[in-house]
Design a protein around this motif. Structure first.
Motif, PDB file in Angstrom:
ATOM      1  N   ARG A 244      -0.673  -8.457   0.567  1.00  9.07           N
ATOM      2  CA  ARG A 244      -0.178  -8.666  -0.797  1.00  9.07           C
ATOM      3  C   ARG A 244      -1.155  -8.074  -1.803  1.00  9.07           C
ATOM      4  N   THR A 245      -2.429  -8.328  -1.605  1.00 14.32           N
ATOM      5  CA  THR A 245      -3.455  -7.800  -2.507  1.00 14.32           C
ATOM      6  C   THR A 245      -3.462  -6.270  -2.484  1.00 14.32           C
ATOM      7  N   ALA A 246      -3.363  -5.683  -1.299  1.00 13.27           N
ATOM      8  CA  ALA A 246      -3.334  -4.220  -1.185  1.00 13.27           C
ATOM      9  C   ALA A 246      -2.117  -3.643  -1.901  1.00 13.27           C
ATOM     10  N   CYS A 247      -0.979  -4.303  -1.781  1.00 13.71           N
ATOM     11  CA  CYS A 247       0.235  -3.844  -2.454  1.00 13.71           C
ATOM     12  C   CYS A 247       0.076  -3.960  -3.969  1.00 13.71           C
ATOM     13  N   HIS A 248      -0.532  -5.059  -4.427  1.00 19.85           N
ATOM     14  CA  HIS A 248      -0.773  -5.250  -5.860  1.00 19.85           C
ATOM     15  C   HIS A 248      -1.701  -4.149  -6.380  1.00 19.85           C
ATOM     16  N   ASN A 249      -2.751  -3.849  -5.619  1.00 19.96           N
ATOM     17  CA  ASN A 249      -3.671  -2.772  -6.004  1.00 19.96           C
ATOM     18  C   ASN A 249      -2.922  -1.446  -6.110  1.00 19.96           C
ATOM     19  N   SER A 250      -2.050  -1.192  -5.154  1.00 19.23           N
ATOM     20  CA  SER A 250      -1.257   0.039  -5.155  1.00 19.23           C
ATOM     21  C   SER A 250      -0.344   0.093  -6.374  1.00 19.23           C
ATOM     22  N   LEU A 251       0.229  -1.040  -6.747  1.00 17.65           N
ATOM     23  CA  LEU A 251       1.092  -1.107  -7.930  1.00 17.65           C
ATOM     24  C   LEU A 251       0.307  -0.717  -9.180  1.00 17.65           C
ATOM     25  N   ILE A 252      -0.894  -1.243  -9.311  1.00 22.12           N
ATOM     26  CA  ILE A 252      -1.739  -0.917 -10.466  1.00 22.12           C
ATOM     27  C   ILE A 252      -2.052   0.577 -10.481  1.00 22.12           C
ATOM     28  N   VAL A 253      -2.370   1.129  -9.331  1.00 20.01           N
ATOM     29  CA  VAL A 253      -2.646   2.566  -9.230  1.00 20.01           C
ATOM     30  C   VAL A 253      -1.432   3.374  -9.679  1.00 20.01           C
ATOM     31  N   LYS A 254      -0.228   2.960  -9.266  1.00 20.84           N
ATOM     32  CA  LYS A 254       0.987   3.697  -9.643  1.00 20.84           C
ATOM     33  C   LYS A 254       1.216   3.656 -11.153  1.00 20.84           C
ATOM     34  N   PHE A 255       0.978   2.502 -11.777  1.00 21.62           N
ATOM     35  CA  PHE A 255       1.073   2.435 -13.239  1.00 21.62           C
ATOM     36  C   PHE A 255       0.048   3.368 -13.880  1.00 21.62           C
TER      37      PHE A 255
END
Length: 133
Positions: free
Chosen positions: A73-84
Motif C-alpha cells: 500500500r505504501t509503495a502504491c501511495h508513493n507511486s501515486l505521488i510520483v505520478k502527480f
C-alpha cells in the motif's frame, strides 16, 4: 462506527468534493489535447485505481492482513505521488502553472499532505468508476 463524508471532512487537510472537482478541472484544462500529458494522466489514473483498492479495503482487513499488505500500500501511495509530480512537472515545462499540485501540498511541508494527495487520487478513481457505467 460507520464513517461518512462528514467524518472525512473533519479530518486534517481534507478536501471537499467541490475542491477536488475544481482541481480535476484545472488538470484537464491544462492538459488539453496534448498526447504526452494525456499519457501521463492515464498512468496517474491507473495508479490511482490501484491505490483506491488498497485504501477502500483498509478498514475491512484484519490486523494481520494490514501488516501483510502495508508495504505494498505504501509503495502504491508513493507511486501515486510520483505520478502527480510527473504530470505537474510536464505541464510546467509546457508553460502551465500546475497550481493544482501546490494546492495538494507536499509531505515535506506537512505530513497530512501525503494523505491529501491520496484522497485526491481516490477522487480520480471514484470519478472514473462513476463514468464507467
Amino acid at each position: 462506527m460507520i464513517d461518512t463524508y462528514k467524518t472525512y471532512l473533519a479530518a486534517d487537510r481534507s478536501l471537499t468534493l467541490e475542491e477536488m472537482e475544481q482541481l480535476h478541472g484545472d488538470i484537464i484544462s491544462e492538459m488539453g489535447n496534448d498526447p504526452d500529458a494525456l499519457e501521463l494522466y492515464q498512468e496517474l489514473a491507473v495508479t490511482a485505481t490501484r491505490y483506491i483498492a488498497f485504501r477502500s479495503q483498509w478498514f475491512l482487513w484484519s490486523r494481520a492482513e494490514k501488516t501483510d499488505r502495508d508495504s505494498s500500500r505504501t509503495a502504491c501511495h508513493n507511486s501515486l505521488i510520483v505520478k502527480f509530480n510527473q504530470l505537474a512537472r510536464y505541464l510546467r515545462l509546457q508553460g502551465h502553472e500546475a497550481a493544482w499540485r501546490e494546492t495538494l501540498g507536499h509531505e515535506e511541508e506537512d505530513p497530512y499532505n501525503r494523505k491529501r494527495i491520496g484522497d485526491f487520487g481516490c477522487y480520480l478513481a471514484f470519478v472514473n468508476s462513476l463514468c464507467a457505467r
